[in-house]
Write a protein that holds these residues in place. Structure first.
Motif, short mmCIF file in Angstrom:
data_model
loop_
_atom_site.label_atom_id
_atom_site.label_comp_id
_atom_site.label_asym_id
_atom_site.label_seq_id
_atom_site.Cartn_x
_atom_site.Cartn_y
_atom_site.Cartn_z
N ASN A 39 0.82 -1.21 0.00
CA ASN A 39 0.00 0.00 0.00
C ASN A 39 0.86 1.27 0.00
O ASN A 39 0.57 2.24 0.70
CB ASN A 39 -0.95 0.03 1.22
CG ASN A 39 -1.98 -1.09 1.17
OD1 ASN A 39 -1.80 -2.10 1.83
ND2 ASN A 39 -3.03 -0.91 0.40
N ILE A 46 -14.74 4.92 6.53
CA ILE A 46 -14.05 4.75 5.26
C ILE A 46 -14.03 6.06 4.49
O ILE A 46 -12.99 6.49 3.97
CB ILE A 46 -14.73 3.65 4.42
CG1 ILE A 46 -14.63 2.30 5.12
CG2 ILE A 46 -14.11 3.57 3.03
CD1 ILE A 46 -15.46 1.21 4.47
N HIS A 51 -10.60 8.07 3.53
CA HIS A 51 -10.28 8.26 2.11
C HIS A 51 -10.24 9.73 1.72
O HIS A 51 -9.61 10.08 0.71
CB HIS A 51 -11.29 7.51 1.25
CG HIS A 51 -11.10 6.03 1.26
ND1 HIS A 51 -11.96 5.15 0.62
CD2 HIS A 51 -10.15 5.25 1.84
CE1 HIS A 51 -11.55 3.90 0.80
NE2 HIS A 51 -10.46 3.94 1.54
N ILE A 64 -5.95 4.85 4.51
CA ILE A 64 -6.51 3.55 4.14
C ILE A 64 -7.15 2.90 5.36
O ILE A 64 -6.80 3.22 6.50
CB ILE A 64 -5.45 2.61 3.53
CG1 ILE A 64 -4.35 2.28 4.54
CG2 ILE A 64 -4.85 3.23 2.27
CD1 ILE A 64 -3.37 1.23 4.03
N GLY A 113 -16.10 -0.81 0.65
CA GLY A 113 -14.90 -0.21 0.09
C GLY A 113 -13.70 -0.16 1.00
O GLY A 113 -12.82 0.70 0.81
N VAL A 114 -13.59 -1.06 1.97
CA VAL A 114 -12.37 -1.09 2.79
C VAL A 114 -11.18 -1.45 1.91
O VAL A 114 -11.31 -2.14 0.90
CB VAL A 114 -12.48 -2.08 3.97
CG1 VAL A 114 -13.58 -1.67 4.92
CG2 VAL A 114 -12.69 -3.50 3.47
N ASP A 115 -10.01 -0.99 2.31
CA ASP A 115 -8.80 -1.25 1.54
C ASP A 115 -8.19 -2.60 1.86
O ASP A 115 -7.45 -3.16 1.05
CB ASP A 115 -7.77 -0.14 1.81
CG ASP A 115 -8.33 1.23 1.47
OD1 ASP A 115 -8.38 1.56 0.28
OD2 ASP A 115 -8.73 1.95 2.41
N GLY A 116 -8.48 -3.09 3.04
CA GLY A 116 -7.92 -4.37 3.44
C GLY A 116 -8.80 -5.07 4.45
O GLY A 116 -9.59 -4.43 5.17
N GLY A 124 -8.21 -6.72 -2.47
CA GLY A 124 -7.52 -5.77 -1.61
C GLY A 124 -6.44 -6.44 -0.77
O GLY A 124 -6.11 -7.62 -0.95
N THR A 125 -5.90 -5.69 0.16
CA THR A 125 -4.85 -6.19 1.05
C THR A 125 -5.45 -7.17 2.07
O THR A 125 -6.50 -6.89 2.65
CB THR A 125 -4.17 -5.04 1.79
OG1 THR A 125 -3.65 -4.11 0.84
CG2 THR A 125 -3.04 -5.53 2.68
#
Length: 323
Positions: free
Chosen positions: A5, A115, A119, A124, A142-145, A175-176
């Motif tokens: 990231n 979130i 953002h 993140i 829409g979470v990044d991980g 995602g992560t």
């Protein structure tokens, strides 16, 4: 060096936020040792204290970077408990936005407004989950991980094997992915990567360090305990979690005879029970090899050494088999 990231890390590890334990000194030491350090916002007992803590952490990391330009330093994270009992959630998140906290870790429910806030400045969000259902809800927002909290993780934890949960999530999530659950050494970190995780989520290994705020008796109990000394129960907070049997016995209770808990007690302050985290101490199952109280830097160095041994051994085995 690992790049995740857009962050540079010494080893692919996020130090999990731990109630009553994670403080600015611990987080600064984790970040300056090359792993993402984190703390629960509620560990700062007042909103103004949270602002002070974040300032201290940023200043500590910046000072280290200025004095050690060749060292790898990692970002820090703040954990937000997204539950109706947390009346500070919005004000604490506003503080995080003001400081542009690089990583927000969210717990307990899908964090839609959090979130959006993170953002807004380029932060993140990693959200912890214990099931596919929870994972899909968080991913849809829409979470990044996703932090997959599997069997054996300290504190509140799921009961699924990482082989099941991680591999299912990998089928549909791009995602992560962070893996949590009994990750107490570098061999476990290498295993998490081999399984498909991007980062290992390590908590209990950092409890018996000089920098942690854990009670000295707590630290000693970690050293004296093995996996069999960790109990999985919902009695204390209403949510299933892993706790040290020794702390349960010290509170005058029988760890082998505890009824189920009630989710309605999520304020963790039932007058009829010992206080979760303060009196009843969380721990993951991966504590069996911890033998000394050391510095965070020593812990990270040992994790790195063991991880490299594991990776080298795997490469050697695969090389021999392919030959």
């Amino acid at each position: 060096m690992y790049k995740i990231n857009n962050f540079n890390l010494r080893i692919p590890v996020v130090a999990a936020p731990m109630f009553t334990i994670s403080n600015p000194n611990l987080v600064i030491s984790q970040c300056t040792s090359g792993v993402i350090g984190s703390f629960p916002a509620l560990n700062a007992r007042k909103p103004d204290t949270l602002d002070d803590w974040i300032k201290r952490i940023k200043e500590g990391i910046n000072d280290f970077e200025n004095k050690n330009p060749d060292k790898i330093t990692a970002p820090f994270a703040v954990n937000q408990i997204c539950h109706k009992s947390n009346v500070r959630l919005i004000s604490d998140m506003e503080t995080c936005v003001d400081h542009k906290v690089p990583v927000i870790i969210t717990s307990l429910r899908p964090p839609d407004e959090i979130i959006e806030a993170a953002h807004s400045y380029g932060g993140i969000v990693f959200h912890d989950v214990i099931s596919i259902r929870h994972a899909k809800k968080a991913a849809a927002l829409g979470v990044d991980g996703l932090i997959l909290v599997c069997a054996g993780a300290g504190g509140h934890a799921g009961n699924l094997s990482p082989f099941a949960l991680l591999r299912e999530v990998k089928e549909w999530f791009d995602g992560t992915i962070l893996l949590s659950g009994s990750i107490g050494d570098g061999f476990s970190i290498a295993s998490a990567l081999a399984l498909g995780a991007d980062l290992a989520y390590v908590g209990s290994r950092f409890i018996p360090t000089y920098e942690s705020a854990a009670d000295e008796v707590y630290k000693k109990m970690i050293l004296d305990s093995k996996a069999e000394d960790v109990l999985y129960t919902s009695f204390f907070s209403g949510i299933l979690g892993n706790y040290l049997k020794g702390s349960i016995k010290n509170a005058g209770l029988d760890p082998d005879n505890l009824p189920e808990g009630d989710k309605n007690q999520m304020n963790f302050s039932s007058p009829e029970k010992p206080k979760t985290w303060k009196d009843i101490w969380g721990s993951g199952q991966g504590i069996g090899r911890i033998s000394d109280i050391t510095s965070v830097e020593e812990v990270v160095s040992e994790l790195e050494r063991e991880m490299n041994i594991a990776v080298e051994r795997l490469n050697t085995m695969l090389g021999k088999n392919n030959g």
